[in-house]
Design an enzyme around this catalytic site. Structure first.
Site, PDB file in Angstrom:
ATOM      1  N   ASP A  18       5.927  -3.043 -30.731  1.00  0.00           N
ATOM      2  CA  ASP A  18       5.393  -1.743 -30.281  1.00  0.00           C
ATOM      3  C   ASP A  18       5.136  -1.627 -28.776  1.00  0.00           C
ATOM      4  O   ASP A  18       4.099  -1.077 -28.370  1.00  0.00           O
ATOM      5  CB  ASP A  18       4.080  -1.436 -31.025  1.00  0.00           C
ATOM      6  CG  ASP A  18       4.250  -1.226 -32.519  1.00  0.00           C
ATOM      7  OD1 ASP A  18       5.372  -1.376 -33.019  1.00  0.00           O
ATOM      8  OD2 ASP A  18       3.248  -0.928 -33.192  1.00  0.00           O
ATOM      9  N   LYS A 104       8.132   1.613 -38.086  1.00  0.00           N
ATOM     10  CA  LYS A 104       7.011   1.502 -39.039  1.00  0.00           C
ATOM     11  C   LYS A 104       6.306   2.840 -39.181  1.00  0.00           C
ATOM     12  O   LYS A 104       6.099   3.547 -38.203  1.00  0.00           O
ATOM     13  CB  LYS A 104       5.981   0.482 -38.539  1.00  0.00           C
ATOM     14  CG  LYS A 104       6.545  -0.826 -38.093  1.00  0.00           C
ATOM     15  CD  LYS A 104       5.435  -1.790 -37.670  1.00  0.00           C
ATOM     16  CE  LYS A 104       5.028  -1.627 -36.228  1.00  0.00           C
ATOM     17  NZ  LYS A 104       3.763  -0.990 -36.005  1.00  0.00           N
ATOM     18  N   CYS A 152      -1.441  -4.504 -34.517  1.00  0.00           N
ATOM     19  CA  CYS A 152      -0.096  -4.740 -35.061  1.00  0.00           C
ATOM     20  C   CYS A 152       0.430  -6.152 -34.793  1.00  0.00           C
ATOM     21  O   CYS A 152       1.158  -6.704 -35.618  1.00  0.00           O
ATOM     22  CB  CYS A 152       0.861  -3.681 -34.531  1.00  0.00           C
ATOM     23  SG  CYS A 152       0.443  -2.019 -35.125  1.00  0.00           S
TER      24      CYS A 152
END
Ligand SMILES: [Zn+2]
Length: 203
Positions: A18, A104, A152
């Site tokens: 991310d 995701k 995450c």
């Protein structure tokens, strides 16, 4: 091998979590303090992984405009990484050519881990396909970097070690959200307790 050295080979995968504008750009909607500062270290890992013949995977939070993941629909987080917007794009300084991109939360799930997404109502986990992909490629070791350390990155590393993969997090190539002060420190402890090797952390 010294404790702080990360070695890459064809049985290793680097998972870059991310590194997207909403997290890594100071004008992003869920900017993680220092998120842009890690990019040189992340790029170093990508280059080392490529040189060693490792698999390189990147993830993107990739949400619909309305999802129970967002405060606007009763969830936890401000609106971020809405699919196909600037905020969801990878940071332009990230020097990545990934073998696999894992997106995701595409169906409105809570997408934290690169390996699993969670139903926002029931918490039930379903796989993203990354675990099977790595198994097919014979990957036994995983290195995790990116954002955010206490969300995450932590979820990805905990899933990896639970799947039996030898798992390393490079701590100076991640930053914590710290929604509650100390979340990052607690994540570090939780990772080590779970058997994740953490390198590059303050002693
Ligand atoms: Zn999200």
């Amino acid at each position: 091998m010294p404790d702080d050295v990360i070695a890459y080979d064809p049985r290793t995968a680097l998972v870059v979590v991310d590194v997207q504008n909403d997290f890594a750009d100071p004008s992003g909607s869920l900017y993680v303090a220092g998120g842009d500062d890690i990019i040189p270290a992340v790029n170093d890992e990508i280059a080392a992984a490529r040189a060693g013949g490792a698999t390189v995977v990147t993830t993107q939070d990739w949400h619909p405009p309305a999802t129970p993941h967002f405060t606007t629909d009763g969830g936890t987080w401000p609106v971020h990484c809405v699919r196909a917007t600037w905020g969801a794009e990878l940071h332009p300084d990230l020097d990545i050519e990934a073998d696999l991109v894992v997106r995701k939360g595409t169906g409105g799930e809570d997408g934290y881990s690169a390996f699993t997404v969670l139903d926002p109502d029931t918490g039930a986990a379903s796989p993203t396909g990354l675990g099977g992909y790595l198994r097919e490629r014979g990957v036994q070791r995983v290195v995790v970097v990116g954002l955010a350390a206490d969300v995450c990155v932590k979820a990805t590393a905990l899933d990896a070690v639970a799947a039996g993969l030898d798992t390393t997090v490079r701590w100076d190539a991640t930053r914590a959200v710290d929604v509650e002060p100390g979340d990052g420190d607690r994540a570090l402890t939780e990772l080590r307790d779970a058997g994740v090797r953490v390198v590059g952390a303050e002693p």
